[in-house]
Design a protein around this motif. Sequence first.
Motif, PDB file in Angstrom:
ATOM      1  N   ALA A 178       0.850  -1.188   0.000  1.00 15.04           N
ATOM      2  CA  ALA A 178       0.000   0.000   0.000  1.00 15.04           C
ATOM      3  C   ALA A 178       0.888   1.242   0.000  1.00 15.04           C
ATOM      4  CB  ALA A 178      -0.910   0.003   1.224  1.00 15.04           C
ATOM      5  N   PHE A 179       0.391   2.311  -0.628  1.00 18.34           N
ATOM      6  CA  PHE A 179       1.172   3.529  -0.823  1.00 18.34           C
ATOM      7  C   PHE A 179       0.333   4.772  -0.570  1.00 18.34           C
ATOM      8  CE2 PHE A 179       2.418   0.206  -3.759  1.00 18.34           C
ATOM      9  CZ  PHE A 179       3.782   0.111  -3.572  1.00 18.34           C
ATOM     10  N   LEU A 180       0.990   5.799  -0.092  1.00 17.44           N
ATOM     11  CA  LEU A 180       0.420   7.141  -0.049  1.00 17.44           C
ATOM     12  C   LEU A 180       1.085   7.924  -1.164  1.00 17.44           C
ATOM     13  CD1 LEU A 180      -1.116   9.541   1.262  1.00 17.44           C
ATOM     14  CD2 LEU A 180       0.903   9.865   2.723  1.00 17.44           C
ATOM     15  N   VAL A 181       0.287   8.494  -2.065  1.00 16.32           N
ATOM     16  CA  VAL A 181       0.839   9.322  -3.129  1.00 16.32           C
ATOM     17  C   VAL A 181       1.252  10.658  -2.511  1.00 16.32           C
ATOM     18  CG1 VAL A 181       0.459  10.384  -5.384  1.00 16.32           C
ATOM     19  CG2 VAL A 181      -0.671   8.216  -4.822  1.00 16.32           C
ATOM     20  N   THR A 182       2.505  11.039  -2.701  1.00  8.41           N
ATOM     21  CA  THR A 182       3.044  12.288  -2.155  1.00  8.41           C
ATOM     22  C   THR A 182       3.258  13.276  -3.306  1.00  8.41           C
ATOM     23  OG1 THR A 182       5.327  11.529  -2.371  1.00  8.41           O
ATOM     24  CG2 THR A 182       4.198  11.020  -0.288  1.00  8.41           C
ATOM     25  N   CYS A 186       5.915   8.688  -3.753  1.00  3.13           N
ATOM     26  CA  CYS A 186       5.032   7.952  -2.850  1.00  3.13           C
ATOM     27  C   CYS A 186       5.768   7.560  -1.583  1.00  3.13           C
ATOM     28  CB  CYS A 186       4.468   6.708  -3.529  1.00  3.13           C
ATOM     29  SG  CYS A 186       5.660   5.376  -3.781  1.00  3.13           S
ATOM     30  N   GLU A 187       4.983   7.276  -0.584  1.00  4.06           N
ATOM     31  CA  GLU A 187       5.475   6.695   0.671  1.00  4.06           C
ATOM     32  C   GLU A 187       4.932   5.274   0.745  1.00  4.06           C
ATOM     33  OE1 GLU A 187       4.761   7.136   5.493  1.00  4.06           O
ATOM     34  OE2 GLU A 187       4.219   8.812   4.174  1.00  4.06           O
ATOM     35  N   VAL A 188       5.797   4.303   0.980  1.00  2.00           N
ATOM     36  CA  VAL A 188       5.363   2.905   1.106  1.00  2.00           C
ATOM     37  C   VAL A 188       4.801   2.723   2.510  1.00  2.00           C
ATOM     38  CG1 VAL A 188       6.056   0.491   0.966  1.00  2.00           C
ATOM     39  CG2 VAL A 188       7.173   2.188  -0.513  1.00  2.00           C
ATOM     40  N   LEU A 189       3.543   2.274   2.590  1.00  2.00           N
ATOM     41  CA  LEU A 189       2.865   2.164   3.886  1.00  2.00           C
ATOM     42  C   LEU A 189       2.946   0.775   4.494  1.00  2.00           C
ATOM     43  CD1 LEU A 189      -0.369   4.217   3.070  1.00  2.00           C
ATOM     44  CD2 LEU A 189       1.731   5.017   4.209  1.00  2.00           C
ATOM     45  N   THR A 190       3.195  -0.241   3.683  1.00  2.00           N
ATOM     46  CA  THR A 190       3.249  -1.601   4.204  1.00  2.00           C
ATOM     47  C   THR A 190       4.584  -2.242   3.854  1.00  2.00           C
ATOM     48  OG1 THR A 190       2.216  -2.460   2.195  1.00  2.00           O
ATOM     49  CG2 THR A 190       0.754  -1.986   4.040  1.00  2.00           C
ATOM     50  N   THR A 191       5.023  -3.099   4.709  1.00  2.00           N
ATOM     51  CA  THR A 191       6.231  -3.867   4.440  1.00  2.00           C
ATOM     52  C   THR A 191       5.983  -5.295   4.895  1.00  2.00           C
ATOM     53  OG1 THR A 191       7.196  -3.356   6.587  1.00  2.00           O
ATOM     54  CG2 THR A 191       7.757  -1.881   4.772  1.00  2.00           C
TER      55      THR A 191
END
Length: 196
Positions: A178-182, A186-191
Motif C-alpha cells: 500500500a502507498f500514499l501518493v506524495t 510515494c510513501e510505502v505504507l506496508t512492508t
Amino acid sequence: LEPGLSELDLWGAVKSKVELQAGCRVPVLVDCVAGARTGDVGGPPAGYTLKAGDPVMLDFVPRLDNYWGDNCAVWFVGEPAPELKKIYDIARSALQAGTEAIRPGVKARDLDALLRNIVVSAGYEPYPHHSGHGMGASYHEEPRIVPYNEMRLEAGMVLALEPGIYLPGVGGVRLENAFLVTPDGCEVLTTHPSGT
C-alpha cells in the motif's frame, strides 16, 4: 511455516495475533492458500496441509476504525522450486517498478500497463485481476488500477498495487503493498519480510 501445518491452522494463528494486538475483533477479508492452490489466484483457508517447498499466499484485508488496509505476500515452506522462485522475483520486480512510477499525474491505466508488461515480457500470461486499487473507507475505491481507467493519481491518494503470476496446478505469487501518493512520488505504507 512448517510442513504439517494446515491453512486453517495458519489462518487461526494470524487472526488471533491481529486481534490481540488490536485489542478488539477485526473484520477481515482473506485469501489464505498454499501449495498448488496458490495457482488459482486465491481463496479461503481450508484443510490443505503444508509441504516442504510449498508457496503460501496470504492476502490480508482488515478493517479497523472504519478504514480498510490491504497487503498480500507469498512465503515458502523451505526452499521453493526454481519456477516458483522465478515468478516470485518477476512479481517483486513488477511491484518495485510500480513503486518507482507512482507520482501525481500518472494515469491509472499507465500504471496498470507497466505492471502487466513486466509479467508478459517475462513470458507469462497477464494476471486475471486488477493491478491495484484505492482504499480508505471502502474496500476498493478509486483510483482503480485497470487498463481502462484514465484517472490521474493525486497527492493524498492511498492505493495498493498487486501484480501476480499464476501457474494452475503448480502455484502462484501475488505481492502487494500500500502507498500514499506524495507531491513528488510515494510513501510505502506496508512492508513484509521477503518470501525467499
